[in-house]
Design a protein around this motif. Sequence first.
Motif, PDB file in Angstrom:
ATOM      1  N   ALA A   1      -7.598  -0.304  -9.150  1.00 28.47           N
ATOM      2  CA  ALA A   1      -7.953   1.098  -9.358  1.00 28.47           C
ATOM      3  C   ALA A   1      -8.635   1.679  -8.121  1.00 28.47           C
ATOM      4  N   ARG A   2      -9.439   0.857  -7.424  1.00 26.20           N
ATOM      5  CA  ARG A   2     -10.099   1.332  -6.212  1.00 26.20           C
ATOM      6  C   ARG A   2      -9.090   1.717  -5.129  1.00 26.20           C
ATOM      7  N   LEU A   3      -7.942   1.039  -5.115  1.00 25.23           N
ATOM      8  CA  LEU A   3      -6.957   1.301  -4.080  1.00 25.23           C
ATOM      9  C   LEU A   3      -6.345   2.690  -4.201  1.00 25.23           C
TER      10      LEU A   3
ATOM     11  N   ASP B   1      -4.498   3.389   3.146  1.00 25.23           N
ATOM     12  CA  ASP B   1      -5.858   3.523   3.675  1.00 25.23           C
ATOM     13  C   ASP B   1      -6.378   2.123   3.997  1.00 25.23           C
ATOM     14  N   VAL B   2      -6.367   1.761   5.278  1.00 26.84           N
ATOM     15  CA  VAL B   2      -6.778   0.413   5.671  1.00 26.84           C
ATOM     16  C   VAL B   2      -8.243   0.180   5.342  1.00 26.84           C
ATOM     17  N   ARG B   3      -9.100   1.133   5.728  1.00 27.14           N
ATOM     18  CA  ARG B   3     -10.534   0.969   5.459  1.00 27.14           C
ATOM     19  C   ARG B   3     -10.791   0.920   3.955  1.00 27.14           C
ATOM     20  N   GLY B   4     -10.036   1.720   3.202  1.00 25.46           N
ATOM     21  CA  GLY B   4     -10.189   1.695   1.756  1.00 25.46           C
ATOM     22  C   GLY B   4      -9.792   0.365   1.157  1.00 25.46           C
TER      23      GLY B   4
ATOM     24  N   LEU C   1       0.816  -1.210   0.000  1.00 23.36           N
ATOM     25  CA  LEU C   1       0.000   0.000   0.000  1.00 23.36           C
ATOM     26  C   LEU C   1       0.852   1.265   0.000  1.00 23.36           C
ATOM     27  N   LYS C   2       2.139   1.145   0.241  1.00 26.48           N
ATOM     28  CA  LYS C   2       3.000   2.323   0.124  1.00 26.48           C
ATOM     29  C   LYS C   2       3.044   2.811  -1.315  1.00 26.48           C
ATOM     30  N   GLN C   3       2.790   1.895  -2.243  1.00 26.29           N
ATOM     31  CA  GLN C   3       2.787   2.245  -3.658  1.00 26.29           C
ATOM     32  C   GLN C   3       1.392   2.627  -4.139  1.00 26.29           C
TER      33      GLN C   3
END
Length: 238
Positions: A225-227, A113-116, A107-109
């Motif tokens: 894409a959502r991430l 956003d954990v909830r996301g 997720l650094k890339q």
Amino acid sequence: MRLTSVSGSALWQGLAAPDGVDVVCEAGLVPYAQALAAMEARNTAIGEARARDLVWLLEHPPVYTAGTSASLDDLRNPQFDIVPAGRGGKHTYHGPGQRIGYVMIDLKQRARDVRGFVHALEGWVIDTLGDFGVESWRSEAGVGIWTRDIDGAEAKIGAIGVRIRRWVTMHGFSVNLNPDLSHFGGIVPCGIAEKGVTSLTRLGLAVSAEQWDRALVARMGDFLARLAQPCPTPRAGE
């Protein structure tokens, strides 16, 4: 570093994944302890930039896993081993006929956003179920994927449980294709006693692991894409 088949069984061929993400689809059963060790090793390698992101699709022999919020009160009559999982959530069951998606994403890339991330996972499964004609949704009853059972009651068809270590994700989701639903009776699944569980087979749909994997991977671009988007504000019924 590239994770290869733990089970030694053949993998599905011809699955096209987005650039930068490996996809491994196991055709055999992978013991939970082996999968957990391999996942933790891959998580570390991704965090150290020694491996690419990975989506690992597989099934386990029958086992109950205990998340960090698991309670002994949720044990009814366990028929199988109970293994600490290290993920969030409570007790759940894994077994043949339930497709597991272990998602290891840096997720650094993307968006930190954990909830996301959880919202995106849920949306990925919901969209794929829709491709098989199954309407499903998020629910105030708890994290996971819900649908209408054959009696019209709301029932869980997919579970979500994640862990994020140094912004690299672990664990992921499970979807009930055709498991033995009686095996869920050994626990209170995900700590929700008043809701049942269902499967695609119970809903009258015969979907193989390979069919599910291909449909899921076809939707992977939407998931990634959502991430990159802010997590939407939760609405009633989601």
